[in-house]
Write a protein that holds these residues in place. Structure first.
Motif, PDB file in Angstrom:
ATOM      1  N   LEU A   1      -1.106   3.598   3.242  1.00 30.83           N
ATOM      2  CA  LEU A   1      -1.309   4.774   2.392  1.00 30.83           C
ATOM      3  C   LEU A   1      -0.796   6.046   3.062  1.00 30.83           C
ATOM      4  CD1 LEU A   1      -4.861   3.908   1.013  1.00 30.83           C
ATOM      5  CD2 LEU A   1      -2.718   3.863  -0.266  1.00 30.83           C
TER       6      LEU A   1
ATOM      7  N   THR B   1      -7.001  -1.976  -1.615  1.00 31.95           N
ATOM      8  CA  THR B   1      -7.707  -1.844  -0.341  1.00 31.95           C
ATOM      9  C   THR B   1      -8.710  -2.965  -0.157  1.00 31.95           C
ATOM     10  OG1 THR B   1      -7.441   0.559  -0.278  1.00 31.95           O
ATOM     11  CG2 THR B   1      -9.245  -0.353   1.020  1.00 31.95           C
TER      12      THR B   1
ATOM     13  N   GLN C   1       0.830  -1.209   0.000  1.00 28.00           N
ATOM     14  CA  GLN C   1       0.000   0.000   0.000  1.00 28.00           C
ATOM     15  C   GLN C   1       0.863   1.257   0.000  1.00 28.00           C
ATOM     16  OE1 GLN C   1      -2.795  -0.842  -1.182  1.00 28.00           O
ATOM     17  NE2 GLN C   1      -4.138   0.106   0.306  1.00 28.00           N
TER      18      GLN C   1
ATOM     19  N   GLY D   1      -8.116   1.651  -5.077  1.00 23.65           N
ATOM     20  CA  GLY D   1      -9.195   0.959  -4.384  1.00 23.65           C
ATOM     21  C   GLY D   1      -9.101  -0.555  -4.414  1.00 23.65           C
TER      22      GLY D   1
ATOM     23  N   SER E   1      -4.723  -0.812   5.317  1.00 24.77           N
ATOM     24  CA  SER E   1      -4.642  -0.035   4.079  1.00 24.77           C
ATOM     25  C   SER E   1      -4.358   1.432   4.390  1.00 24.77           C
ATOM     26  CB  SER E   1      -5.951  -0.165   3.305  1.00 24.77           C
ATOM     27  OG  SER E   1      -5.876   0.502   2.075  1.00 24.77           O
ATOM     28  N   TYR E   2      -5.075   1.956   5.359  1.00 19.72           N
ATOM     29  CA  TYR E   2      -4.919   3.349   5.795  1.00 19.72           C
ATOM     30  C   TYR E   2      -3.486   3.620   6.262  1.00 19.72           C
ATOM     31  CZ  TYR E   2      -5.675   7.422   8.894  1.00 19.72           C
ATOM     32  OH  TYR E   2      -5.604   8.647   9.527  1.00 19.72           O
TER      33      TYR E   2
ATOM     34  N   LEU F   1      -9.176  -2.192   6.265  1.00 18.78           N
ATOM     35  CA  LEU F   1      -9.179  -0.734   6.082  1.00 18.78           C
ATOM     36  C   LEU F   1      -8.078  -0.071   6.900  1.00 18.78           C
ATOM     37  CD1 LEU F   1     -12.928   0.357   6.059  1.00 18.78           C
ATOM     38  CD2 LEU F   1     -11.279   0.603   4.215  1.00 18.78           C
TER      39      LEU F   1
ATOM     40  N   LYS G   1      -8.210  11.095   5.086  1.00 16.84           N
ATOM     41  CA  LYS G   1      -7.787   9.941   4.287  1.00 16.84           C
ATOM     42  C   LYS G   1      -8.584   8.685   4.641  1.00 16.84           C
ATOM     43  CE  LYS G   1      -5.095   7.974   1.230  1.00 16.84           C
ATOM     44  NZ  LYS G   1      -5.066   8.390  -0.183  1.00 16.84           N
TER      45      LYS G   1
ATOM     46  N   VAL H   1     -10.398   6.241   1.958  1.00 17.44           N
ATOM     47  CA  VAL H   1     -10.088   4.813   1.857  1.00 17.44           C
ATOM     48  C   VAL H   1     -11.342   3.980   2.095  1.00 17.44           C
ATOM     49  CG1 VAL H   1      -8.743   2.916   2.875  1.00 17.44           C
ATOM     50  CG2 VAL H   1      -7.686   5.143   2.558  1.00 17.44           C
TER      51      VAL H   1
ATOM     52  N   GLY I   1     -13.160   1.826  -0.750  1.00 15.38           N
ATOM     53  CA  GLY I   1     -12.984   0.424  -0.376  1.00 15.38           C
ATOM     54  C   GLY I   1     -14.318  -0.302  -0.339  1.00 15.38           C
TER      55      GLY I   1
END
Length: 197
Positions: free
Chosen positions: A94, A74, A59, A71, A90-91, A87, A176, A180, A184
């Motif tokens: 990112l 995610t 990511q 996306g 992923s967050y 999530l 953010k 996401v 997502g």
């Protein structure tokens, strides 16, 4: 000469990412991996305790060099680790990637932007740079609030603009997660609706 080759590699990587994703879907169907969320999770989780770290790293890289369309990575995380944990991972990845982009832009300036952007996106990038600090803040908030907006590009602009890092982080950390989560869940819905029976 080296820069031209690197530019071509960065330009081609998203295309390769899409092809790999399509191949993965076809392979998944043939092996039964995509027949249920559980089967997909079981397949990816076989990589053990390193799966989370590998995912976060991918990511992070995704922000700098977009390997897959926005996306999709995610959603892979959501399917691997569950909606909430996916999530969060992923967050985290990112956010780390966006911090790196900010400082790379600060340090290398427009030459970094030219390196990772196509000509069309670079022209958009230059137009964004003309905005004052308040304009950059507003633009960043809007692109993070609107799903599928080019928020990574705006984060790159923030690195070259007069936006202080502290202000940048405030906006990024708050908005953010919304960005996401929105794309997502949207892509996950489509994935569940059309791919997983």
């Amino acid at each position: 000469m080296g820069r031209k080759i690197l530019n071509r590699v960065i330009y081609v990587l998203p295309i390769i990412g899409v092809i790999c994703f399509v191949v993965l879907v076809i392979y998944g169907y043939s092996k039964g991996i995509f027949h249920s969320v559980q089967s997909l999770q079981a397949f990816i989780k076989q990589f053990g305790e390193y799966a989370v770290f590998i995912f976060i790293f991918l990511q992070m890289v995704q922000v700098i060099v977009p390997i897959l369309p926005g996306g999709i990575s995610t959603v892979v995380g959501m399917l691997m680790f569950g909606n909430v944990q996916g999530l969060v991972y992923s967050y985290i990845g990112l956010i780390i990637g966006e911090i790196i982009v900010y400082w790379l832009a600060r340090y290398y300036g427009k030459s970094f932007a030219r390196l990772i952007l196509t000509k069309k996106r670079y022209l958009t990038f230059e137009k964004m740079l003309d905005r004052p600090e308040k304009g950059i803040k507003k633009l960043m908030i809007v692109t993070l609030l609107v799903p599928f907006a080019p928020d990574d590009l705006v984060c790159l602009v923030a690195g070259l603009a007069d936006l202080p890092f502290k202000e940048y982080m405030k906006i990024l950390l708050v908005f953010k997660l919304w960005s996401v989560a929105t794309y997502g869940y949207a892509i996950l819905f489509l994935f569940n609706r059309f791919l997983i029976q």
